[in-house]
Design an enzyme around this catalytic site. Sequence first.
Site, mmCIF file in Angstrom:
data_model
loop_
_atom_site.group_PDB
_atom_site.id
_atom_site.type_symbol
_atom_site.label_atom_id
_atom_site.label_comp_id
_atom_site.label_asym_id
_atom_site.label_seq_id
_atom_site.Cartn_x
_atom_site.Cartn_y
_atom_site.Cartn_z
ATOM 1 N N CYS A 80 78.636 -21.722 -36.889
ATOM 2 C CA CYS A 80 78.564 -22.888 -37.790
ATOM 3 C C CYS A 80 79.041 -24.185 -37.140
ATOM 4 O O CYS A 80 79.006 -25.244 -37.763
ATOM 5 C CB CYS A 80 79.341 -22.621 -39.080
ATOM 6 S SG CYS A 80 78.573 -21.341 -40.082
ATOM 7 N N HIS A 118 73.168 -26.744 -38.820
ATOM 8 C CA HIS A 118 72.346 -25.733 -39.486
ATOM 9 C C HIS A 118 72.258 -26.089 -40.964
ATOM 10 O O HIS A 118 73.008 -26.929 -41.451
ATOM 11 C CB HIS A 118 72.944 -24.334 -39.296
ATOM 12 C CG HIS A 118 74.294 -24.188 -39.931
ATOM 13 N ND1 HIS A 118 75.432 -24.776 -39.413
ATOM 14 C CD2 HIS A 118 74.680 -23.558 -41.061
ATOM 15 C CE1 HIS A 118 76.461 -24.493 -40.183
ATOM 16 N NE2 HIS A 118 76.038 -23.760 -41.196
ATOM 17 N N HIS A 172 71.448 -25.025 -45.309
ATOM 18 C CA HIS A 172 71.550 -24.050 -46.391
ATOM 19 C C HIS A 172 70.728 -24.514 -47.579
ATOM 20 O O HIS A 172 70.564 -25.716 -47.802
ATOM 21 C CB HIS A 172 73.004 -23.895 -46.854
ATOM 22 C CG HIS A 172 73.927 -23.375 -45.809
ATOM 23 N ND1 HIS A 172 73.977 -22.046 -45.445
ATOM 24 C CD2 HIS A 172 74.846 -23.999 -45.042
ATOM 25 C CE1 HIS A 172 74.891 -21.886 -44.503
ATOM 26 N NE2 HIS A 172 75.436 -23.061 -44.232
ATOM 27 N N HIS A 192 68.294 -32.705 -48.654
ATOM 28 C CA HIS A 192 67.636 -32.997 -47.382
ATOM 29 C C HIS A 192 68.418 -34.010 -46.543
ATOM 30 O O HIS A 192 67.837 -34.843 -45.852
ATOM 31 C CB HIS A 192 66.186 -33.429 -47.592
ATOM 32 C CG HIS A 192 65.318 -32.283 -47.997
ATOM 33 N ND1 HIS A 192 65.253 -31.825 -49.279
ATOM 34 C CD2 HIS A 192 64.515 -31.482 -47.259
ATOM 35 C CE1 HIS A 192 64.428 -30.786 -49.329
ATOM 36 N NE2 HIS A 192 63.966 -30.553 -48.110
ATOM 37 N N GLU A 236 76.393 -21.062 -51.062
ATOM 38 C CA GLU A 236 75.888 -21.481 -49.756
ATOM 39 C C GLU A 236 74.784 -20.536 -49.295
ATOM 40 O O GLU A 236 73.823 -20.953 -48.658
ATOM 41 C CB GLU A 236 77.039 -21.496 -48.749
ATOM 42 C CG GLU A 236 76.665 -22.081 -47.415
ATOM 43 C CD GLU A 236 77.853 -22.248 -46.503
ATOM 44 O OE1 GLU A 236 78.574 -23.257 -46.651
ATOM 45 O OE2 GLU A 236 78.066 -21.369 -45.651
#
Length: 150
Positions: free
Chosen positions: A25, A29, A31, A75, A136
Site C-alpha cells: 500500500c 493504488h 479501491h 475518481h 475499503e
Amino acid sequence: MAKIRITKQFTFETAHALYGYDGKCKNVHGHSYSLDVTVIGNPITDMSNVKCGMVIDFGDLKRIVKNEVVDVMDHAILLNRNTPHIELAEYLKSSGHNVVLVDYQPTSENMIADFAEKISKKLAKDITLHSLKLRETGTAFAEWYASDNS
C-alpha cells in the site's frame, strides 16, 4: 416519540498511497469504497410539514454526503500533503488529474474520522450522526460511532 436511525449507502472510487508503509500500500493504488451513513433523530410530527414522518429526507442526506465526501473523493487520488508524494501530486495536478491533499495518512481509519467531522457539521441541530462504515474492500472496513467519540 421514538428515536429512529436512518442509513444511506454511497460508493466512490479513490486511489491513495501510504507513505512510509512497509507493504504494497506504499504504492499508489485504488479501491471501490462503500460508505454507510447512519443518522439518528425523531421523525417530524408536524402534519403541516411536507417532511412529516421523516427523521431526514434521504435526498437531503444524499446531498450532504455527496457534497462533503463523494463528489470530492470519487475518481480522485488521495495523498498526504506532508510526504514526498507532494511532487507526484503536483505533477498529476498539472496533468489534469483530480488530486486531494489531506493532513493525515490516508488510511480508512483517518478517512472515516475526517468524513464524520465534515458530515456532522452539515446536519440540522436535531439530527445526530450516529455511525459511519467505510468498506475499503469486500472484507475490510473501518467503523466510526458517535458514542465512541463523545
